[in-house]
Design a protein around this motif. Structure first.
Motif, PDB file in Angstrom:
ATOM      1  N   LEU A 132      -0.670  58.542  13.871  1.00  7.77           N
ATOM      2  CA  LEU A 132      -0.377  58.198  15.265  1.00  7.77           C
ATOM      3  C   LEU A 132       0.550  59.228  15.899  1.00  7.77           C
ATOM      4  CD1 LEU A 132      -0.621  56.316  17.665  1.00  7.77           C
ATOM      5  CD2 LEU A 132       1.219  54.923  16.682  1.00  7.77           C
ATOM      6  N   ARG A 133       1.565  59.661  15.159  1.00  7.34           N
ATOM      7  CA  ARG A 133       2.477  60.679  15.696  1.00  7.34           C
ATOM      8  C   ARG A 133       1.733  61.974  15.998  1.00  7.34           C
ATOM      9  NH1 ARG A 133       6.025  58.546  11.721  1.00  7.34           N
ATOM     10  NH2 ARG A 133       5.537  60.260  10.301  1.00  7.34           N
ATOM     11  N   THR A 134       0.839  62.366  15.105  1.00  4.26           N
ATOM     12  CA  THR A 134       0.061  63.587  15.342  1.00  4.26           C
ATOM     13  C   THR A 134      -0.826  63.431  16.564  1.00  4.26           C
ATOM     14  OG1 THR A 134       0.046  64.038  12.959  1.00  4.26           O
ATOM     15  CG2 THR A 134      -1.570  65.212  14.311  1.00  4.26           C
TER      16      THR A 134
ATOM     17  N   GLN B 182      -0.281  61.542  19.116  1.00  2.00           N
ATOM     18  CA  GLN B 182       0.586  61.579  20.301  1.00  2.00           C
ATOM     19  C   GLN B 182       0.977  63.012  20.643  1.00  2.00           C
ATOM     20  OE1 GLN B 182       3.574  58.919  18.804  1.00  2.00           O
ATOM     21  NE2 GLN B 182       2.684  57.118  19.809  1.00  2.00           N
ATOM     22  N   GLN B 183       1.277  63.809  19.637  1.00  2.20           N
ATOM     23  CA  GLN B 183       1.642  65.209  19.866  1.00  2.20           C
ATOM     24  C   GLN B 183       0.499  65.992  20.505  1.00  2.20           C
ATOM     25  OE1 GLN B 183       2.791  66.472  15.949  1.00  2.20           O
ATOM     26  NE2 GLN B 183       4.709  65.310  15.979  1.00  2.20           N
TER      27      GLN B 183
ATOM     28  N   ASP C 102       2.057  54.202   5.908  1.00  3.31           N
ATOM     29  CA  ASP C 102       2.856  55.383   6.253  1.00  3.31           C
ATOM     30  C   ASP C 102       1.959  56.515   6.743  1.00  3.31           C
ATOM     31  OD1 ASP C 102       5.242  54.155   5.625  1.00  3.31           O
ATOM     32  OD2 ASP C 102       5.255  54.878   3.558  1.00  3.31           O
TER      33      ASP C 102
ATOM     34  N   GLU D  53      -3.817  60.069  21.708  1.00  3.47           N
ATOM     35  CA  GLU D  53      -3.552  58.744  21.148  1.00  3.47           C
ATOM     36  C   GLU D  53      -4.296  57.621  21.859  1.00  3.47           C
ATOM     37  OE1 GLU D  53      -0.385  59.313  24.326  1.00  3.47           O
ATOM     38  OE2 GLU D  53      -1.422  60.544  22.819  1.00  3.47           O
TER      39      GLU D  53
ATOM     40  N   GLU E 233      -3.928  60.510   6.932  1.00  2.29           N
ATOM     41  CA  GLU E 233      -3.196  60.904   8.138  1.00  2.29           C
ATOM     42  C   GLU E 233      -4.134  61.342   9.256  1.00  2.29           C
ATOM     43  OE1 GLU E 233      -0.245  63.740   6.974  1.00  2.29           O
ATOM     44  OE2 GLU E 233       0.811  62.305   5.699  1.00  2.29           O
TER      45      GLU E 233
ATOM     46  N   ARG F  31       0.979  55.855  10.288  1.00  2.00           N
ATOM     47  CA  ARG F  31       2.064  56.144  11.233  1.00  2.00           C
ATOM     48  C   ARG F  31       2.147  57.648  11.519  1.00  2.00           C
ATOM     49  NH1 ARG F  31       4.488  51.404   8.940  1.00  2.00           N
ATOM     50  NH2 ARG F  31       5.188  52.504   7.074  1.00  2.00           N
ATOM     51  N   THR F  32       1.952  58.446  10.479  1.00  2.00           N
ATOM     52  CA  THR F  32       1.916  59.898  10.670  1.00  2.00           C
ATOM     53  C   THR F  32       0.731  60.287  11.542  1.00  2.00           C
ATOM     54  OG1 THR F  32       2.998  60.299   8.540  1.00  2.00           O
ATOM     55  CG2 THR F  32       1.758  62.129   9.497  1.00  2.00           C
TER      56      THR F  32
END
Length: 238
Positions: free
Chosen positions: A78-80, A82-83, A72, A87, A48, A75-76
């Motif tokens: 990438l979300r982190t 972005q937060q 998976d 990114e 991750e 994907r996590t």
């Protein structure tokens, strides 16, 4: 559940998949990136990508690439990213780390707990070498045997000797403390148990509880006294 799903659940409360405190992670990244803060960082087996997003958040000019076979987890990651607003400076590749190739070399490479994928320390460093720019550095994390019985074949001295025999030299290092090792083990087993107890009866619940129990029994039944973990910052030898 697949093995990588079990691992992801186990690391929910300890996102660094190694027995390292937040302070140790911060210090190791600072040492690895010293003089390379505006360069390119690669993580082979990033999961991750906790190392990468922390590094990017601390160094606004840094760019990073992560490689992992777990879609998976990426994907996590990438979300982190972005937060945290990083990114645009991270690239994530879904592939076997042994197949990764890059057109442009990296200033620093992470390989923490992933040498077994390559077949050991020597093969891992041989694969990393062509990816590294001149003067670059590697952060290598590796379990070692403190006393019998333990699965890894080498003790700490043997681990460092394997690095040296592969043509690399440590310029910094961190030997995980008993507190770090214990915190990591309790977090793994606790996260799995917590996750399972929040699910209705079924195969996934049973599998998670069994994985937690097996891990806990192995740790308390001998591994706790027999295993250590070392993280080394390496550069090529003369």
């Amino acid at each position: 559940m697949e093995r990588h799903e079990i691992s992801r659940i186990a690391h929910h409360d300890h996102p660094i998949a190694a027995p390292l405190s937040d302070g140790a992670v911060r210090d190791l990244l600072a040492r690895l990136l010293r003089g390379r803060e505006d360069g390119r960082l690669l993580d082979l087996g990033c999961g991750e990508a906790p190392w990468l997003v922390r590094a990017l958040a601390a160094h606004p000019a840094l760019r990073a690439v992560g490689v992992d076979a777990d879609a998976d987890a990426l994907r996590t990651a990438l979300r982190t990213a972005q937060q945290l607003g990083v990114e645009r400076r991270i690239g994530l590749h879904h592939r076997d780390v042994r197949e990764f190739a890059a057109a442009e070399p990296f200033d620093a490479v992470l390989c923490v707990g992933a040498t077994r994928t390559f077949g050991g320390i020597g093969p891992a460093l041989a694969a990393i070498g062509p990816l590294l720019a001149p003067g670059g550095a590697v952060l290598l994390g590796e379990p070692y045997r403190e006393r019998e019985p333990a699965p890894p074949a080498r003790d700490l001295a043997g681990t460092v000797a394997a690095v040296r025999d592969a043509g690399w030299l440590p310029v910094a290092g961190h030997t995980s403390s008993r507190a770090e090792l214990d915190a990591y083990a309790w977090a793994r087993t606790g996260s799995l148990t917590d996750w399972a107890l929040d699910r209705p009866p079924g195969p996934d619940r049973d599998q998670a509880l069994r994985a937690a129990a097996d891990d806990r029994e192995q740790w308390l039944g001998g591994q706790r006294e027999a295993l250590g973990f070392v993280t080394l910052v390496l550069r090529r030898g003369a």
